[in-house]
Design an enzyme around this catalytic site. Structure first.
Site, PDB file in Angstrom:
ATOM      1  NE  ARG A 131      -2.779  -1.307   3.327  1.00 65.40           N
ATOM      2  CZ  ARG A 131      -2.591  -0.592   4.430  1.00 65.40           C
ATOM      3  NH1 ARG A 131      -2.789   0.716   4.418  1.00 65.40           N
ATOM      4  NH2 ARG A 131      -2.193  -1.170   5.548  1.00 65.40           N
ATOM      5  CE1 TYR A 134     -15.618  11.104 -15.778  1.00 66.63           C
ATOM      6  CE2 TYR A 134     -14.969  11.246 -13.469  1.00 66.63           C
ATOM      7  CZ  TYR A 134     -15.362  10.492 -14.566  1.00 66.63           C
ATOM      8  OH  TYR A 134     -15.515   9.140 -14.445  1.00 66.63           O
ATOM      9  CG  ASP A 194      -9.300  17.005 -14.591  1.00 66.25           C
ATOM     10  OD1 ASP A 194      -8.478  16.613 -15.442  1.00 66.25           O
ATOM     11  OD2 ASP A 194     -10.383  16.424 -14.379  1.00 66.25           O
ATOM     12  CE  LYS A 244     -10.775   8.781 -19.282  1.00 68.27           C
ATOM     13  NZ  LYS A 244     -10.773   8.573 -17.838  1.00 68.27           N
TER      14      LYS A 244
END
Length: 386
Positions: free
Chosen positions: A55, A107, A180, A205
């Site tokens: 983690r 978004y 963003d 993306k």
């Protein structure tokens, strides 16, 4: 004679070579995948690397983060298992009751989360029209606003926000700016250089570019307690990007500059072709000189503008849906930034509560032949209007 002894290779060269990776033992030029979840300490019971359990991260994930930090000009980058988990970490690190300023249209996943957190009184949110700096400044609450969220270009209408101007507004009120810029990856837009405190990309993306990874990444100009808090959110929620996905991401980033250049050129060709088309009401693309955000986008992307655009078709909502159905090369699918071209009827995908034009089709342009893509849209528009 020019002295090139201290010359640094271009960023595109450094990324293409995965930061000049060579495995010491074998000479391999492709990084290995380190899948382990458990790390043994050394003979002095010291941690060998900055992680002691999965983690915390891994060598493979750390290498991908180093490449992105280089791309962004960042102090550090952190990779997450999805774009939403990265955005969630930023929101979750805020104290209860924190004031956030965000665009009304963005978004839809993040928009829904902000709305849900506000409904549950976890945070308070003031909204502004994407790209409108006057509204953004009016939404600020001096001494209370902790985070300003911008998305540029803004999904799915592709409004452009001036990052440097937004940073000035945020900082004047004691807030941090989160940018963003998923639609314009850091090979064209480096938000941190323009004053943003946190740069976010859905690495699913353009950074990956092959539609086979989900990932999100945060990069920062300066570290500090807030960055430590975000790291701990990632660790405690277990949302670090796994090694195999990080390896695929490294593979994808090595062709980032080439992919984005080709896809952006294709998008420009498509936008110009369909502007004023008899079956198209509007083309939404910052690369067009008539677009209200053109000059800011030109400055922020180095004139490349990106490969995302939307068209509003004439007719009815069903006409728009039919265009996506009749495409034979464009995939009727929801995502963006891959090598293959996608088209979607945005209202169907985002749902009734999302403020989007009922005839808007969002297009992610890939690296196929531009003439083929133009022909495909032409025939789909013709069939939908028959």
């Amino acid at each position: 004679m020019t002295d090139n002894s201290n010359r640094k290779p271009a960023l595109s060269t450094r990324v293409a070579q995965a930061l000049r990776f060579v495995e010491e033992g074998t000479g391999a030029v492709v990084p290995a995948i380190q899948p382990t979840a458990t790390y043994a300490r050394d003979e002095n019971y010291e941690v060998r690397k900055p992680y002691w359990y999965r983690r915390d991260g891994s060598q493979t994930t750390g290498h991908a983060e180093a490449i992105i930090a280089e791309l962004e000009g960042a102090a550090e980058s952190l990779l997450f298992s999805s774009g939403m988990s990265a955005c969630t970490a930023v929101i979750d690190h805020l104290p209860t009751g924190a004031h956030v300023v965000a665009p009304e249209v963005m978004y839809h996943g993040v928009l829904q989360q902000l709305q849900m957190y506000e409904k549950n009184k976890r945070i308070t949110v003031s909204w502004y029209t994407a790209g409108n700096l006057e509204e953004l400044e009016a939404a600020m609450k001096p001494g209370e606003t902790q985070l300003v969220w911008i998305e540029t270009p803004n999904n799915p209408n592709w409004e452009v926000t001036d990052i440097a101007a937004a940073a000035e507004i945020a900082h004047a009120h004691g807030a941090k700016l989160m940018a963003d810029c998923t639609g314009t990856p850091p090979c064209m837009t480096r938000a941190l250089d323009m004053g943003a405190d946190i740069s976010f990309h859905s690495a699913t993306k353009y950074l990956n570019g092959h539609s086979d990874v989900t990932a999100g990444v945060l990069s920062v100009r300066e570290t500090g307690q807030y960055w430590e808090d975000i790291f701990w959110v990632r660790k405690l929620q277990g949302t670090v990007l796994q090694s195999f996905d990080a390896w695929l991401l490294i593979r994808g980033m090595r062709t980032l500059f080439l992919r984005v250049e080709k896809a952006s050129a294709n998008a420009m060709a498509i936008a110009k072709h369909f502007q004023g088309h008899k079956h198209v009401e509007a083309v939404l693309y910052p690369g067009l000189p008539t677009d209200p955000g053109h000059e800011v986008a030109k400055r922020q992307t180095g004139g490349q503008f990106g490969a995302m655009l939307s068209i509003i078709v004439k007719g009815t909502e069903q006409t728009g849906i039919d265009v996506t159905r009749f495409c034979e090369l464009f995939y009727p699918a929801t995502s963006l930034g891959g090598v293959e071209s996608l088209i979607e009827h945005r209202k169907t995908v985002s749902g009734e509560g999302f403020p989007v034009h009922e005839r808007l089709l969002r297009i992610s342009v890939g690296i196929e032949d531009a003439d083929d893509l133009i022909y495909d849209l032409e025939q789909a528009l013709t069939r939908a209007n028959a």
